[in-house]
Design a protein around this motif. Sequence first.
Motif, PDB file in Angstrom:
ATOM      1  N   ASP A  78       0.824  -1.205   0.000  1.00 18.37           N
ATOM      2  CA  ASP A  78       0.000   0.000   0.000  1.00 18.37           C
ATOM      3  C   ASP A  78       0.862   1.261   0.000  1.00 18.37           C
ATOM      4  O   ASP A  78       0.438   2.308  -0.505  1.00 18.37           O
ATOM      5  CB  ASP A  78      -0.915   0.013   1.231  1.00 18.37           C
ATOM      6  N   GLU A 112      -4.583  -0.502 -11.399  1.00 18.07           N
ATOM      7  CA  GLU A 112      -5.529  -1.512 -10.927  1.00 18.07           C
ATOM      8  C   GLU A 112      -5.194  -1.938  -9.505  1.00 18.07           C
ATOM      9  O   GLU A 112      -6.098  -2.180  -8.691  1.00 18.07           O
ATOM     10  CB  GLU A 112      -5.510  -2.720 -11.865  1.00 18.07           C
ATOM     11  N   ARG A 113      -3.912  -2.032  -9.190  1.00 22.52           N
ATOM     12  CA  ARG A 113      -3.490  -2.404  -7.831  1.00 22.52           C
ATOM     13  C   ARG A 113      -4.058  -1.440  -6.794  1.00 22.52           C
ATOM     14  O   ARG A 113      -4.442  -1.846  -5.692  1.00 22.52           O
ATOM     15  CB  ARG A 113      -1.949  -2.409  -7.773  1.00 22.52           C
ATOM     16  N   TYR A 114      -4.148  -0.154  -7.142  1.00 22.07           N
ATOM     17  CA  TYR A 114      -4.665   0.847  -6.209  1.00 22.07           C
ATOM     18  C   TYR A 114      -6.126   1.199  -6.472  1.00 22.07           C
ATOM     19  O   TYR A 114      -6.644   2.163  -5.912  1.00 22.07           O
ATOM     20  CB  TYR A 114      -3.802   2.114  -6.276  1.00 22.07           C
ATOM     21  N   ASP A 115      -6.776   0.417  -7.335  1.00 19.74           N
ATOM     22  CA  ASP A 115      -8.189   0.620  -7.654  1.00 19.74           C
ATOM     23  C   ASP A 115      -8.425   2.028  -8.193  1.00 19.74           C
ATOM     24  O   ASP A 115      -9.347   2.736  -7.768  1.00 19.74           O
ATOM     25  CB  ASP A 115      -9.073   0.355  -6.428  1.00 19.74           C
ATOM     26  N   LEU A 116      -7.583   2.431  -9.124  1.00 21.18           N
ATOM     27  CA  LEU A 116      -7.653   3.759  -9.711  1.00 21.18           C
ATOM     28  C   LEU A 116      -7.765   3.650 -11.224  1.00 21.18           C
ATOM     29  O   LEU A 116      -7.198   2.738 -11.831  1.00 21.18           O
ATOM     30  CB  LEU A 116      -6.400   4.569  -9.373  1.00 21.18           C
TER      31      LEU A 116
END
Length: 427
Positions: free
Chosen positions: A166, A390-394
Motif C-alpha cells: 500500500d 488496478e493495484r490501487y483501484d484507480l
Amino acid sequence: MVTSDNITPPITTDNTSFSGRSIEEVRQDFPILARTVHDKPFIYLDSTASSQKPSSVIEAMSHYYQNYNANVHRGVYAVSEEATAAMEKARVKIARFINARQSKQIIFTRNTTESINLVAHTWGSANITNGDLIILTEMEHHSNLVPWHLLAQRTGARLEFVPVTDDGLLRLDIYAELLQQQPKLVAFTHMSNVLGTINPVQDMIAQAHAAGAVTLVDAAQSVPHLPVDVQALDVDFLCFSAHKMLGPTGIGVLYGKKALLEAMPPFMGGGDMIRTVKLREFTTNDLPWKFEAGTPAIAEAIGFGAAIDYLNALGMEAVQQHEREITAYAMEKLQEVAGLTIYGPDASQRGGVISFTLADIHPHDLASILDQEVGVAIRAGHHCAQPLMERYDLAATARASFYVYTVKEEVDILVQGLQKAQEIFHF
C-alpha cells in the motif's frame, strides 16, 4: 499512501548550488522556461514524461546540421569523418556516465522501449523456452511488461510478479520466494514513473544472480536523476532514454555485458550491422554496430552527448540532492490540500515524482484547470502503468514531476492551482 494533514510549509528559499551555479542561473539555460501559456508564466512539472532541453543541447544539434551534416561510418571524406567522430565521442561520454567498461557496450536505440524489446527479441528468443520463468513487478511501465508478454506468447514462458505494498514498495519477501523457482530472467524498474519509488536494485540484482537469473533494469527514470554505476550494480542489461535527461527524443541506450551482447543474434538486418553479405549468407559486424542497422540518429546522438556534458557539469550528486529537496517540499505542501491523496512512499524513498488524486475530481480535469488557470503542466492518466493503477483501484492519477530547473515557488503555484480546482468544483 499519504493523506492530507495540516503541516507547516518550509521556507521556500532555494539554496541549490550546482557546482557553484545557482538554480536561477541554471534556469536561464532552458529557453522554453521564458515562454508564457494562457498569459501566465509556463511552469513545467512533467519531466518524468520528457525533460526540457538546455541551449547547449539545441545548439549542438543545430551545429551538426549546419556544419558537418553527413552519414557516419561509411564516408572517407572529411565531413563524414567529423560526423562519425562526434557520434562515437557521444557513445564514449555515455559509457563513462554510467561507468561501463567499454563504449562498445553502449547500443544506440530509439528509446528505452526499443532497448527492452531488443533484449526480448534477441536474448529472449535465444534463451527462453517453454515453461521458463520470468519475474517482473506490479509497478512496471508497459514498456517493461508487454515485450515479456509477447516473448511468453512466442515461447510458452510464464510470468510472475512481485507485488507492491500500500505504501508503494516492492514485497521483497515475495521476491525472495519467487527466486527459489529458478527464473531465467528478472526485469524491473529502478525507479517507478508513477510512485517515484527507488527500488534496492543492487541487492535485487545480487539475489537474482544467486538464483541463476539474468537481470534487466529499466533505468529510464533513474539515470537522469541519480548516479548510476553499471559495474557496481553488476546489472546484465540496463535501458534508458535521452529525452528524459535533457537530451533529444528519438534516441536511447541499451547497455549490456559484453559476453551477453556478443552471444545475442542481431535485432534487425540491413546496412552497418554486417561485416560481409553474400546472396545466401552474411556475417555480423562487431559491437556495438551489430545492433545498429541503418542510418542512426546522428544529430540526436550528438545532442545526447551534449546533455551528458551538461549533467556532468552540474554533478549528479547535486542533481539528486536538488530533487530530494524539491520533492520533500512538495510532499509537505501538497498535504496541506484538503482531500488530496499521494500514492507511494515518503520522500526519503522516492525520486522527484508525485502521483495524487484530489477528492472526486478527475485527474484530466485537474490537469486542464492547472494549465488554464495557473500555467502549470502536469501529467494525468494511467502513465502507461495500468496494472499498477488496478493495484490501487484507480483509473488514473495526476502526476507532478521535477528536475534540475524546478524551483519551490513552482510547487507553491501548483498548490494554488489545486485550491482553485477545489473552488471550481465547490469542494
